[in-house]
Design a protein around this motif. Structure first.
Motif, PDB file in Angstrom:
ATOM      1  N   TRP A  61      36.306  -1.719 -86.922  1.00  0.00           N
ATOM      2  CA  TRP A  61      37.560  -1.298 -87.559  1.00  0.00           C
ATOM      3  C   TRP A  61      38.237  -0.312 -86.622  1.00  0.00           C
ATOM      4  CZ3 TRP A  61      40.288   2.945 -89.071  1.00  0.00           C
ATOM      5  CH2 TRP A  61      41.238   2.794 -90.093  1.00  0.00           C
ATOM      6  N   TYR A  62      39.479  -0.617 -86.214  1.00  0.00           N
ATOM      7  CA  TYR A  62      40.220   0.249 -85.292  1.00  0.00           C
ATOM      8  C   TYR A  62      41.324   0.998 -86.028  1.00  0.00           C
ATOM      9  CZ  TYR A  62      38.183  -2.369 -81.354  1.00  0.00           C
ATOM     10  OH  TYR A  62      37.330  -2.947 -80.432  1.00  0.00           O
ATOM     11  N   GLY A  63      41.532   2.251 -85.639  1.00  0.00           N
ATOM     12  CA  GLY A  63      42.644   3.037 -86.153  1.00  0.00           C
ATOM     13  C   GLY A  63      43.091   4.042 -85.109  1.00  0.00           C
ATOM     14  N   ALA A  64      44.196   4.734 -85.385  1.00  0.00           N
ATOM     15  CA  ALA A  64      44.752   5.709 -84.449  1.00  0.00           C
ATOM     16  C   ALA A  64      45.150   6.975 -85.201  1.00  0.00           C
ATOM     17  CB  ALA A  64      45.961   5.137 -83.714  1.00  0.00           C
ATOM     18  N   LYS A  65      44.967   8.109 -84.567  1.00  0.00           N
ATOM     19  CA  LYS A  65      45.297   9.383 -85.203  1.00  0.00           C
ATOM     20  C   LYS A  65      46.794   9.498 -85.473  1.00  0.00           C
ATOM     21  CE  LYS A  65      44.957  14.400 -84.584  1.00  0.00           C
ATOM     22  NZ  LYS A  65      44.514  15.492 -83.680  1.00  0.00           N
ATOM     23  N   GLU A  66      47.604   9.091 -84.499  1.00  0.00           N
ATOM     24  CA  GLU A  66      49.053   9.203 -84.627  1.00  0.00           C
ATOM     25  C   GLU A  66      49.640   7.850 -85.038  1.00  0.00           C
ATOM     26  OE1 GLU A  66      47.179  11.562 -81.447  1.00  0.00           O
ATOM     27  OE2 GLU A  66      47.602   9.407 -81.553  1.00  0.00           O
ATOM     28  N   ARG A  82      35.271   7.858 -80.828  1.00  0.00           N
ATOM     29  CA  ARG A  82      36.605   8.446 -80.672  1.00  0.00           C
ATOM     30  C   ARG A  82      37.005   8.324 -79.206  1.00  0.00           C
ATOM     31  NH1 ARG A  82      38.704  13.836 -79.815  1.00  0.00           N
ATOM     32  NH2 ARG A  82      40.541  14.277 -81.106  1.00  0.00           N
ATOM     33  N   TYR A  83      38.257   7.882 -78.936  1.00  0.00           N
ATOM     34  CA  TYR A  83      38.644   7.636 -77.556  1.00  0.00           C
ATOM     35  C   TYR A  83      40.159   7.770 -77.405  1.00  0.00           C
ATOM     36  CZ  TYR A  83      39.948   2.949 -79.262  1.00  0.00           C
ATOM     37  OH  TYR A  83      40.516   1.900 -79.951  1.00  0.00           O
ATOM     38  N   GLU A  84      40.602   7.897 -76.161  1.00  0.00           N
ATOM     39  CA  GLU A  84      42.033   7.989 -75.873  1.00  0.00           C
ATOM     40  C   GLU A  84      42.626   6.593 -75.745  1.00  0.00           C
ATOM     41  OE1 GLU A  84      45.181   9.782 -72.547  1.00  0.00           O
ATOM     42  OE2 GLU A  84      43.063  10.343 -72.484  1.00  0.00           O
ATOM     43  N   SER A  85      43.800   6.399 -76.324  1.00  0.00           N
ATOM     44  CA  SER A  85      44.484   5.116 -76.223  1.00  0.00           C
ATOM     45  C   SER A  85      44.871   4.834 -74.779  1.00  0.00           C
ATOM     46  CB  SER A  85      45.742   5.123 -77.098  1.00  0.00           C
ATOM     47  OG  SER A  85      46.529   3.971 -76.853  1.00  0.00           O
ATOM     48  N   VAL A  86      44.608   3.621 -74.333  1.00  0.00           N
ATOM     49  CA  VAL A  86      45.038   3.198 -72.998  1.00  0.00           C
ATOM     50  C   VAL A  86      46.509   2.796 -73.023  1.00  0.00           C
ATOM     51  CG1 VAL A  86      44.656   1.493 -71.183  1.00  0.00           C
ATOM     52  CG2 VAL A  86      42.706   2.491 -72.379  1.00  0.00           C
ATOM     53  N   ARG A  87      46.971   2.287 -74.155  1.00  0.00           N
ATOM     54  CA  ARG A  87      48.354   1.797 -74.254  1.00  0.00           C
ATOM     55  C   ARG A  87      49.334   2.937 -74.485  1.00  0.00           C
ATOM     56  NH1 ARG A  87      46.886  -2.616 -71.751  1.00  0.00           N
ATOM     57  NH2 ARG A  87      44.937  -3.347 -72.672  1.00  0.00           N
ATOM     58  N   ARG A  88      48.885   4.043 -75.054  1.00  0.00           N
ATOM     59  CA  ARG A  88      49.737   5.217 -75.260  1.00  0.00           C
ATOM     60  C   ARG A  88      48.949   6.453 -74.823  1.00  0.00           C
ATOM     61  NH1 ARG A  88      51.019   9.026 -79.502  1.00  0.00           N
ATOM     62  NH2 ARG A  88      53.197   9.694 -79.326  1.00  0.00           N
ATOM     63  N   PRO A  89      48.946   6.764 -73.523  1.00  0.00           N
ATOM     64  CA  PRO A  89      48.158   7.886 -73.018  1.00  0.00           C
ATOM     65  C   PRO A  89      48.434   9.170 -73.792  1.00  0.00           C
ATOM     66  CG  PRO A  89      49.013   6.597 -71.199  1.00  0.00           C
ATOM     67  CD  PRO A  89      49.657   6.054 -72.453  1.00  0.00           C
ATOM     68  N   GLY A  90      47.357   9.857 -74.137  1.00  0.00           N
ATOM     69  CA  GLY A  90      47.457  11.065 -74.944  1.00  0.00           C
ATOM     70  C   GLY A  90      47.232  10.807 -76.420  1.00  0.00           C
ATOM     71  N   GLY A  91      47.450   9.566 -76.863  1.00  0.00           N
ATOM     72  CA  GLY A  91      47.158   9.198 -78.235  1.00  0.00           C
ATOM     73  C   GLY A  91      45.664   9.014 -78.433  1.00  0.00           C
ATOM     74  N   LEU A  92      45.197   9.297 -79.628  1.00  0.00           N
ATOM     75  CA  LEU A  92      43.763   9.230 -79.924  1.00  0.00           C
ATOM     76  C   LEU A  92      43.472   8.106 -80.909  1.00  0.00           C
ATOM     77  CD1 LEU A  92      42.943  13.036 -80.198  1.00  0.00           C
ATOM     78  CD2 LEU A  92      42.472  11.508 -78.275  1.00  0.00           C
ATOM     79  N   CYS A  93      42.381   7.418 -80.673  1.00  0.00           N
ATOM     80  CA  CYS A  93      41.998   6.276 -81.509  1.00  0.00           C
ATOM     81  C   CYS A  93      40.552   6.417 -81.965  1.00  0.00           C
ATOM     82  CB  CYS A  93      42.149   4.969 -80.729  1.00  0.00           C
ATOM     83  SG  CYS A  93      43.827   4.585 -80.209  1.00  0.00           S
ATOM     84  N   GLY A  94      40.191   5.607 -82.938  1.00  0.00           N
ATOM     85  CA  GLY A  94      38.817   5.538 -83.406  1.00  0.00           C
ATOM     86  C   GLY A  94      38.398   4.093 -83.565  1.00  0.00           C
ATOM     87  N   ALA A  95      37.185   3.778 -83.114  1.00  0.00           N
ATOM     88  CA  ALA A  95      36.577   2.464 -83.317  1.00  0.00           C
ATOM     89  C   ALA A  95      35.375   2.671 -84.226  1.00  0.00           C
ATOM     90  CB  ALA A  95      36.153   1.857 -81.989  1.00  0.00           C
ATOM     91  N   PRO A 129      37.997 -11.130 -77.959  1.00  0.00           N
ATOM     92  CA  PRO A 129      37.414  -9.803 -77.758  1.00  0.00           C
ATOM     93  C   PRO A 129      38.446  -8.689 -77.906  1.00  0.00           C
ATOM     94  CG  PRO A 129      37.772 -10.857 -75.645  1.00  0.00           C
ATOM     95  CD  PRO A 129      38.115 -11.882 -76.691  1.00  0.00           C
ATOM     96  N   SER A 130      37.953  -7.490 -78.175  1.00  0.00           N
ATOM     97  CA  SER A 130      38.782  -6.292 -78.183  1.00  0.00           C
ATOM     98  C   SER A 130      38.032  -5.213 -77.406  1.00  0.00           C
ATOM     99  CB  SER A 130      39.072  -5.841 -79.618  1.00  0.00           C
ATOM    100  OG  SER A 130      37.862  -5.608 -80.330  1.00  0.00           O
ATOM    101  N   ARG A 131      38.574  -4.016 -77.328  1.00  0.00           N
ATOM    102  CA  ARG A 131      38.028  -3.024 -76.403  1.00  0.00           C
ATOM    103  C   ARG A 131      36.553  -2.716 -76.655  1.00  0.00           C
ATOM    104  NH1 ARG A 131      39.788  -0.110 -72.419  1.00  0.00           N
ATOM    105  NH2 ARG A 131      41.875  -0.914 -72.774  1.00  0.00           N
ATOM    106  N   PHE A 132      36.145  -2.573 -77.902  1.00  0.00           N
ATOM    107  CA  PHE A 132      34.756  -2.226 -78.194  1.00  0.00           C
ATOM    108  C   PHE A 132      33.995  -3.359 -78.882  1.00  0.00           C
ATOM    109  CE2 PHE A 132      36.791   1.896 -77.647  1.00  0.00           C
ATOM    110  CZ  PHE A 132      35.863   2.583 -76.881  1.00  0.00           C
ATOM    111  N   ARG A 133      34.508  -4.576 -78.777  1.00  0.00           N
ATOM    112  CA  ARG A 133      33.829  -5.697 -79.416  1.00  0.00           C
ATOM    113  C   ARG A 133      34.027  -6.958 -78.595  1.00  0.00           C
ATOM    114  NH1 ARG A 133      34.972  -9.944 -81.771  1.00  0.00           N
ATOM    115  NH2 ARG A 133      37.211  -9.475 -81.699  1.00  0.00           N
ATOM    116  N   ALA A 134      32.922  -7.519 -78.094  1.00  0.00           N
ATOM    117  CA  ALA A 134      32.977  -8.826 -77.452  1.00  0.00           C
ATOM    118  C   ALA A 134      33.122  -9.886 -78.537  1.00  0.00           C
ATOM    119  CB  ALA A 134      31.721  -9.065 -76.622  1.00  0.00           C
ATOM    120  N   GLY A 135      33.457 -11.098 -78.127  1.00  0.00           N
ATOM    121  CA  GLY A 135      33.708 -12.153 -79.103  1.00  0.00           C
ATOM    122  C   GLY A 135      32.523 -12.485 -79.980  1.00  0.00           C
TER     123      GLY A 135
END
Length: 233
Positions: A90-95, A178-191, A78-84
């Motif tokens: 598809w995951y990506g990050a703004k920065e 669109r969501y904030e990264s938990v691993r790098r607070p302040g960073g923005l991600c997209g699922a 599993p990943s944050r927005f996908r159960a097994g």
């Protein structure tokens, strides 16, 4: 109790676009070259491997493989927005630094989940690139969705985010989250849930990064660019 209200889908889905960085492991050509004695044999092996892959969903047909691959496979992990058992995301990050942090964290997870490896270190090579996400989106950093921030930012409990992704698919209005990264607070991600929301920029570039991870940190290196990712489980 779910951390959102169904009525939020009425006015909480808005058009959005972002260029998102993604890093993917870049060793499959090396792996097949080890098994053959000629370039013709390598090409034939690649063809056989391609034919053995699961079919792409119709919405992902025609996409570049860097964009379509997550939609082809249903990983049991599993990943944050996908159960097994869920469809691909598809995951990506703004920065770029956020993308490095995410890659470093998941390499660390792989190391820690491997009994024969966790006492050592792992070195991998990754291709980083940017893709365009464009389409109606649920933005968890904005109202009304930000009211559920405590649920969206759980470090290891992905159940609320996975439930939200299933609800987004069921409502059929949004194509990505669109969501904030938990691993790098302040960073923005997209699922990205819908393949049609993705495209490669006409002048996209590829970067090769090396990741070295051990039990305490991940080190990311590209030319003169360096990112150290301290691990907080």
């Amino acid at each position: 109790m779910q951390p959102w209200r169904d009525e939020w889908f009425a006015d909480g889905v808005r058009p959005a676009s972002a260029l998102l960085w993604r890093g993917v492991e870049a060793q499959h050509k090396v792996a097949t070259m080890r098994l053959v004695d000629s370039l013709d044999d390598q090409a034939e092996l690649e063809r056989l491997l391609e034919a053995s892959k699961p079919p792409l969903p119709p919405a992902a047909q025609g996409l570049h493989y860097l964009l379509s691959t997550p939609f082809r496979y249903r990983s049991p992990h599993p990943s944050r927005f996908r159960a097994g058992t869920d469809a691909g995301v598809w995951y990506g990050a703004k920065e770029r630094e956020t993308a490095c942090t995410e890659v470093g964290y998941w390499r660390w997870r792989f190391l820690m989940d491997s009994a024969g490896l966790r006492e050592g270190e792992l070195v991998t090579e990754h291709t980083f690139f940017q893709a365009q996400a464009r389409g109606p989106a649920v933005d968890l950093t904005r109202e009304p969705w930000s009211r559920g921030a405590e649920a969206w930012k759980q470090r290891n409990d992905y159940a609320p985010c996975q439930a939200l992704a299933r609800a987004v698919r069921a409502h059929g209005k949004a194509q990505w989250i669109r969501y904030e990264s938990v691993r790098r607070p302040g960073g923005l991600c997209g699922a990205v849930l819908a393949p049609q929301a993705l495209s490669l920029p006409a002048a996209h570039r590829l970067e090769t990064w090396v990741c070295k991870v051990n039990a305490k940190q991940a080190l990311m290196l590209h030319d003169e660019d360096r990112v150290t990712v301290p691990i907080e489980a």
